[in-house]
Structure formats: structure tokens, C-alpha cells
Design a protein around this motif. Structure first.
Motif, PDB file in Angstrom:
ATOM      1  N   THR A 125      61.788  43.282   7.518  1.00 51.10           N
ATOM      2  CA  THR A 125      61.469  44.614   8.021  1.00 51.10           C
ATOM      3  C   THR A 125      61.922  44.818   9.467  1.00 51.10           C
ATOM      4  O   THR A 125      61.954  45.958   9.948  1.00 51.10           O
ATOM      5  CB  THR A 125      59.951  44.874   7.932  1.00 51.10           C
ATOM      6  N   PHE A 126      62.277  43.735  10.157  1.00 55.90           N
ATOM      7  CA  PHE A 126      62.781  43.849  11.527  1.00 55.90           C
ATOM      8  C   PHE A 126      64.305  43.936  11.562  1.00 55.90           C
ATOM      9  O   PHE A 126      64.888  44.185  12.610  1.00 55.90           O
ATOM     10  CB  PHE A 126      62.303  42.660  12.359  1.00 55.90           C
ATOM     11  N   ASP A 127      64.947  43.719  10.421  1.00 55.25           N
ATOM     12  CA  ASP A 127      66.389  43.889  10.249  1.00 55.25           C
ATOM     13  C   ASP A 127      66.614  44.277   8.797  1.00 55.25           C
ATOM     14  O   ASP A 127      66.733  43.419   7.919  1.00 55.25           O
ATOM     15  CB  ASP A 127      67.136  42.602  10.603  1.00 55.25           C
ATOM     16  N   THR A 128      66.673  45.563   8.520  1.00 55.38           N
ATOM     17  CA  THR A 128      66.682  46.053   7.133  1.00 55.38           C
ATOM     18  C   THR A 128      68.003  45.823   6.418  1.00 55.38           C
ATOM     19  O   THR A 128      68.127  46.176   5.236  1.00 55.38           O
ATOM     20  CB  THR A 128      66.335  47.549   7.102  1.00 55.38           C
ATOM     21  N   ASN A 129      68.992  45.246   7.078  1.00 54.27           N
ATOM     22  CA  ASN A 129      70.217  44.828   6.388  1.00 54.27           C
ATOM     23  C   ASN A 129      70.106  43.404   5.864  1.00 54.27           C
ATOM     24  O   ASN A 129      71.062  42.872   5.309  1.00 54.27           O
ATOM     25  CB  ASN A 129      71.420  44.912   7.341  1.00 54.27           C
ATOM     26  N   GLN A 130      68.941  42.804   6.040  1.00 54.07           N
ATOM     27  CA  GLN A 130      68.768  41.395   5.697  1.00 54.07           C
ATOM     28  C   GLN A 130      67.582  41.214   4.748  1.00 54.07           C
ATOM     29  O   GLN A 130      66.554  41.865   4.896  1.00 54.07           O
ATOM     30  CB  GLN A 130      68.535  40.601   6.969  1.00 54.07           C
ATOM     31  N   TYR A 131      67.745  40.342   3.755  1.00 54.50           N
ATOM     32  CA  TYR A 131      66.628  39.948   2.895  1.00 54.50           C
ATOM     33  C   TYR A 131      66.509  38.430   2.871  1.00 54.50           C
ATOM     34  O   TYR A 131      67.458  37.705   3.179  1.00 54.50           O
ATOM     35  CB  TYR A 131      66.794  40.512   1.479  1.00 54.50           C
ATOM     36  N   LEU A 132      65.317  37.961   2.499  1.00 53.35           N
ATOM     37  CA  LEU A 132      65.052  36.532   2.363  1.00 53.35           C
ATOM     38  C   LEU A 132      64.805  36.215   0.897  1.00 53.35           C
ATOM     39  O   LEU A 132      64.174  37.004   0.178  1.00 53.35           O
ATOM     40  CB  LEU A 132      63.839  36.123   3.185  1.00 53.35           C
ATOM     41  N   ALA A 133      65.277  35.067   0.460  1.00 49.87           N
ATOM     42  CA  ALA A 133      65.061  34.614  -0.909  1.00 49.87           C
ATOM     43  C   ALA A 133      64.653  33.154  -0.897  1.00 49.87           C
ATOM     44  O   ALA A 133      65.229  32.348  -0.154  1.00 49.87           O
ATOM     45  CB  ALA A 133      66.322  34.798  -1.754  1.00 49.87           C
ATOM     46  N   SER A 134      63.650  32.803  -1.706  1.00 52.40           N
ATOM     47  CA  SER A 134      63.228  31.407  -1.835  1.00 52.40           C
ATOM     48  C   SER A 134      63.518  30.931  -3.253  1.00 52.40           C
ATOM     49  O   SER A 134      63.540  31.729  -4.196  1.00 52.40           O
ATOM     50  CB  SER A 134      61.741  31.255  -1.518  1.00 52.40           C
ATOM     51  N   THR A 135      63.703  29.626  -3.398  1.00 50.77           N
ATOM     52  CA  THR A 135      64.134  29.089  -4.678  1.00 50.77           C
ATOM     53  C   THR A 135      63.187  28.013  -5.191  1.00 50.77           C
ATOM     54  O   THR A 135      62.322  27.513  -4.478  1.00 50.77           O
ATOM     55  CB  THR A 135      65.545  28.484  -4.563  1.00 50.77           C
ATOM     56  N   GLU A 136      63.416  27.632  -6.425  1.00 52.11           N
ATOM     57  CA  GLU A 136      62.582  26.638  -7.094  1.00 52.11           C
ATOM     58  C   GLU A 136      62.758  25.246  -6.504  1.00 52.11           C
ATOM     59  O   GLU A 136      61.838  24.433  -6.571  1.00 52.11           O
ATOM     60  CB  GLU A 136      62.914  26.643  -8.598  1.00 52.11           C
ATOM     61  N   ASN A 137      63.911  24.967  -5.912  1.00 52.99           N
ATOM     62  CA  ASN A 137      64.134  23.632  -5.358  1.00 52.99           C
ATOM     63  C   ASN A 137      63.805  23.541  -3.874  1.00 52.99           C
ATOM     64  O   ASN A 137      64.225  22.599  -3.195  1.00 52.99           O
ATOM     65  CB  ASN A 137      65.573  23.163  -5.626  1.00 52.99           C
ATOM     66  N   GLY A 138      63.043  24.506  -3.341  1.00 57.17           N
ATOM     67  CA  GLY A 138      62.482  24.371  -2.015  1.00 57.17           C
ATOM     68  C   GLY A 138      63.265  24.983  -0.876  1.00 57.17           C
ATOM     69  O   GLY A 138      62.915  24.769   0.288  1.00 57.17           O
ATOM     70  N   TYR A 139      64.306  25.767  -1.176  1.00 49.00           N
ATOM     71  CA  TYR A 139      65.129  26.351  -0.120  1.00 49.00           C
ATOM     72  C   TYR A 139      64.752  27.816   0.144  1.00 49.00           C
ATOM     73  O   TYR A 139      64.250  28.514  -0.738  1.00 49.00           O
ATOM     74  CB  TYR A 139      66.607  26.268  -0.480  1.00 49.00           C
ATOM     75  N   VAL A 140      65.040  28.244   1.375  1.00 45.39           N
ATOM     76  CA  VAL A 140      64.902  29.652   1.768  1.00 45.39           C
ATOM     77  C   VAL A 140      66.236  30.094   2.358  1.00 45.39           C
ATOM     78  O   VAL A 140      66.831  29.379   3.182  1.00 45.39           O
ATOM     79  CB  VAL A 140      63.779  29.846   2.811  1.00 45.39           C
ATOM     80  N   TYR A 141      66.695  31.283   1.921  1.00 42.60           N
ATOM     81  CA  TYR A 141      67.962  31.835   2.400  1.00 42.60           C
ATOM     82  C   TYR A 141      67.731  33.188   3.038  1.00 42.60           C
ATOM     83  O   TYR A 141      66.878  33.962   2.592  1.00 42.60           O
ATOM     84  CB  TYR A 141      68.958  32.002   1.254  1.00 42.60           C
ATOM     85  N   ALA A 142      68.517  33.474   4.074  1.00 38.88           N
ATOM     86  CA  ALA A 142      68.585  34.821   4.635  1.00 38.88           C
ATOM     87  C   ALA A 142      69.983  35.357   4.350  1.00 38.88           C
ATOM     88  O   ALA A 142      70.978  34.713   4.713  1.00 38.88           O
ATOM     89  CB  ALA A 142      68.309  34.802   6.135  1.00 38.88           C
ATOM     90  N   MET A 143      70.054  36.512   3.700  1.00 38.40           N
ATOM     91  CA  MET A 143      71.343  37.097   3.314  1.00 38.40           C
ATOM     92  C   MET A 143      71.498  38.481   3.935  1.00 38.40           C
ATOM     93  O   MET A 143      70.551  39.262   3.984  1.00 38.40           O
ATOM     94  CB  MET A 143      71.453  37.203   1.795  1.00 38.40           C
TER      95      MET A 143
END
Length: 487
Positions: free
Chosen positions: A319-337
Motif C-alpha cells: 500500500t506504500f507503493d501500489t506498483n508493487q505486490y508481495l507473494a509468499s510461497t509454500e517453500n518459505g520464500y517471499v517475493y516483491a514484484m
């Protein structure tokens, strides 16, 4: 099994100061009374007590009213403290109970979806960040097993502010409840349908008796996530294990759009864009995240897709950068895209040793990210300007953590639910590292408290290469229960 599958915060001021107690209509009361009288008649027939036995019971009751203690004498038992002449304080605790019933303007509510063995309910908690109290105000019994929740304040038939919870269930049904209504027996509205069953000759007759508020359209599998569109307030989106997304129009109480070809497997998380009302983000067990323009959802040119090497557990917009989302995965990773780019992440983070089932940003402190996982840990990160720094860690005795959500009014307060110990609330500003890191970004003065220890710093790295096999954190637990029943 004792699981909190989902939870949702309700902001201060949204709830009624005095919740309404549900009162059934006269016809319903008459039916309940008739049933009660019938049960009493049956009991009278089954139990035949003679006069002597009744006298014996009366004598026993008289004895219980006067308790004898050696050297003290008889102690009279009074129905109320006000009737006891020896008590100077006549308080029965009624004032305290009455005070707990009212909702103060600075109270938050937390609604949790609680599944215990074969019983399901919504538990409505009252939480006050300043006073530090947390208690269950009332609960709502559920006929269907709840998996996901979302809050909304829209009702086409009510011009005043409302306080509703939408509940997605294992049976594929979406139900709408009024949080301000205590002792309610059924939902206000029901959307969708249960799993398909074989048709019978009575299907036409039963369809005529169906509640007018119930739709005949919807998902064929469990509802895994819900998201209310705060910009187009009559729209709720639901995602399902049947690999589809449905948009529901609350102004007409029916499904407005059914998206069936966005993903190949169950869709485990959805989220509306914070400022672009038409854009919906979805994450699936097919290892993809899709951004779709719902004005022309079936046109592939209006879809943007990212592919990862593990099942997507949670997604959320920054919400502080609306061109960016975060995604988390089953194997323990977090991504910012960045949605303006294709495959290169802003950052990738090896956050946990297991599925990251909780992924939430602070409501008003930029860069404050909290993650939770099946590894039973909660971690705090600073992701400001794409530079990731590990700040703090805490382990809760909840077993595997299923859900995590930020308080909308207090930026350092988060709630968690897992497979034991019920609801947990944590003010992460208790940690000195959190205070020193984010204190200058907070909008209020932070109080000094005892320091907490910090574990080793996790690794910030590129895309992982391991291939996961688990599909959905919450759904897996539900499937396990169903398989036991079938045996």
C-alpha cells in the motif's frame, strides 16, 4: 483438531456501542415452546417418582443450603450477595459483565474462524490496545466449516453503516453475518451452492422452498479466500479450490462474473488493487500470480502473469507503493514484484523453513513487514525501498500458524491463529530492535519495554530451485479431516 483457519480485524468505531440481541419472531417462539412442552411431557411419562423419593430429595436440598464446618457452625447459602447480611460488598459482578458487553469507541474487534473437531464457529473478540484487554464478546455457530473471512460495511437495503462479515466455507458456500447481532441463528444472506450431488425426483419441489436469499450459482469447491472491493463497495471476490474466481454483486445478491480460466489449480489468495478498482490479483497452487482487469477479464491482453517455482500461499499489495505486490510461497520464500516489469523481482527472501501462510504489512508504518509460517515462527522485516533487513523473531505456542493480520488502527499490533492455543495478539514494538528501527516512522511516541532476543539473520537471495509438493496450508488440514471421516 482445534484450528483458527482465518481472522479479520474490525477498525475502531465500526461496531455498535451496544450490540443487538437477536429475538426470534413470535411464530418461531411458538414453535420452540411447543417443542419444549412436548419434551416435558415425554420426560414426565418416562420418570415416575413416588412421594417418599421426593421427600428425600427435599431433605437433601435443605441440607445443601446449610453447610456445617467444625468450630464454625452452619453457613447459609444465599441466591444473591445482596441477601447475605454478613457481606459488606453486595456486588454480584453484574456491573462488570454489563460493562464488558458494551463496545467502547477505542475498541477493536477481531473475528476468528474457529474449527474444533466437528464444531465450527465465529468468535468475536474485543481488543483494546491501550488498556491491553482481549476477551470473547460472543460467538456465532456455523453449520458450514469456515475457511476465510472478509469484513465489509455495505448493505444496499441499509443507508446506515453496517458491520458485516463474509465467510467462505469448505462446502463452497459464502455466508454473510451481522457482527453487531448477538445470538443470531442463521446468516443474513447465503451465496453460492454446495458441492454437486446426484439429482433426485424431489429436486424441483425442494428448489421452490429454497430461501430467496440463496443463490443457485457459485463454486463447486471450497472457498479459499475472499476480498471486498473498498472502491466498488457492492463487489466481493471469492476464490476457490475449483480453480475459479467469482465476483458477487451485493446490490443484486447474485454472481456478477465467473472467471474460469485464469489458473489451472486452486486459487489460494486474492486481493483487490488499493487504488485501481478494476484490477484483481490472484495467487494459485499452479505456481502463478495473475493480475486481471475485471472490465474485460476474459481477454488475455488484460491479464498479466508471473510464474514462480513453488505454490503461492499468500499475496498482498504494498500500500506504500501500489506498483508493487508481495507473494509468499509454500517453500518459505517471499517475493516483491513490480507489475511494470516481467520476471525480475524487486527482492526475493528466504523467510521461513516452511509454508509462509501469513504475509502482512503494517497499516501505517512504511516498510514494516510481518511474516508467519508453518514453522511456528513470526518474523519482522524492514523492506523499505526494496532493501530487506531482518529485525526480530518470535515463536508462538500455536503450532502451525495459519493466518496473520495487521491491526488497522495500531501499526505495530498483529493477530495470529494456528492449530492450538487460540488467538494470539502481539505488539511487536515490545522488541527494542523494532522500536529503534521503525520508531522514527511511527506517528506516535513508542514506550520503552524489556528487550527481546533476535535469532540469526536469514538469507536474501534470488529465485529458489526446490519444487514443493504441498498445495494449500489450510486446505491440507481440512482434507486430512475429511479423509478420516471417509474411513
Amino acid at each position: 483438531m482445534d484450528i483458527i483457519s482465518s481472522l479479520v480485524w474490525i477498525k475502531r468505531g465500526a461496531a455498535k456501542a451496544t450490540p443487538i440481541k437477536f429475538m426470534p419472531e413470535q411464530e418461531e417462539l411458538d414453535n420452540m415452546i411447543d417443542k419444549s412442552d412436548h419434551n416435558e411431557d415425554e420426560t414426565t411419562k418416562d420418570v415416575d417418582m413416588d412421594d417418599e423419593k421426593r421427600d428425600q430429595l427435599d431433605d437433601q436440598e435443605d441440607d445443601e443450603d446449610n453447610i456445617f464446618i467444625p468450630g464454625v457452625g452452619p453457613i447459609a447459602m444465599h441466591a444473591s450477595n445482596r441477601d447475605d447480611p454478613l457481606l459488606e460488598i453486595k456486588d454480584d459482578g453484574e456491573d462488570s459483565d454489563a460493562e464488558d458487553y458494551f463496545i467502547r469507541p477505542d475498541d477493536n474487534l477481531i473475528v476468528s474462524a474457529h474449527i474444533e473437531d466437528d464444531t465450527s464457529s465465529l468468535e468475536v473478540y474485543v481488543y483494546n490496545d491501550k488498556e491491553g484487554y482481549l476477551y470473547v464478546h460472543h460467538d456465532i455457530l456455523m453449520l458450514n466449516m469456515p475457511l476465510c473471512l472478509t469484513w465489509l460495511d455495505y448493505d444496499v437495503n441499509n443507508s446506515n453503516a453496517v458491520n458485516y462479515i463474509a465467510v467462505g466455507s469448505m462446502e463452497g458456500v459464502i455466508e454473510l453475518f451481522d457482527v453487531d447481532l448477538v445470538d443470531q441463528l442463521e446468516p443474513l444472506y447465503t451465496f453460492g451452492k454446495k458441492s454437486k450431488k446426484k439429482k433426485t425426483k424431489l429436486s424441483k419441489k425442494t428448489s421452490k422452498k429454497t430461501n430467496n436469499n440463496k443463490s443457485s450459482e457459485g463454486h463447486d469447491g471450497a472457498v479459499l479466500d475472499l476480498s471486498w472491493n473498498k472502491l466498488v463497495r457492492q463487489i466481493i471476490a471469492s476464490s476457490s479450490a475449483d480453480a475459479t474466481i467469482a465476483l458477487w454483486d451485493l446490490s443484486q445478491m447474485k454472481m456478477a462474473l465467473h472467471l474460469q480460466k485464469l489458473h489451472e489449480k486452486q486459487i489460494q489468495s486474492i486481493c483487490w488493487h488499493p487504488i485501481e478498482a478494476q484490477n484483481l490479483l490472484s495467487g494459485s497452487a499452479d505456481r502463478t500470480v495473475c493480475l486481471v482487469d475485471c472490465r474485460d477479464a476474459n481477454n488475455k491482453t488484460s491479464q498479466h502473469r508471473w510464474t514462480f517455482d513453488s505454490d503461492i500461499e499468500q499475496i498482498t499489495w504494498n500500500t506504500f507503493d501500489t506498483n508493487q505486490y508481495l507473494a509468499s510461497t509454500e517453500n518459505g520464500y517471499v517475493y516483491a514484484m513490480d507489475i511494470r516489469k516481467t520476471t525480475i523481482p524487486v527482492f526475493s527472501l528466504s523467510a521461513h523453513n516452511s509454508a509462509v501462510t501469513g504475509l502482512c504489512l503494517s497499516s501505517s508504518v512504511p516498510g514494516l513487514l510481518v511474516t508467519s509460517s508453518f514453522d511456528e515462527c513470526v518474523k519482522v522485516w524492514d523492506i523499505d525501498n526494496g532493501n530487506v533487513t531482518f529485525i526480530a523473531e518470535r515463536q508462538f505456542q500455536t503450532g502451525r500458524i495459519n493466518t496473520c493480520l495487521a491491526n488497522p488502527d495500531f501499526p505495530f499490533t498483529f493477530a495470529f491463529g494456528g492449530q492450538s492455543k487460540g488467538l494470539q495478539v502481539w505488539d511487536c514494538s515490545e522488541n527494542s530492535n523494532v522500536r529503534s528501527r521503525f520508531g522514527s516512522r511511527a506517528k506516535f511516541e513508542m514506550v520503552e519495554v524489556v528487550n527481546e532476543t533476535v535469532s540469526t539473520v536469514p538469507i536474501v537471495s534470488s529465485f529458489p530451485t526446490t519444487a514443493p509438493t504441498v498445495t494449500s496450508a489450510v486446505l491440507k488440514a481440512q482434507r486430512k479431516k475429511l479423509s478420516k471421516k471417509n474411513k
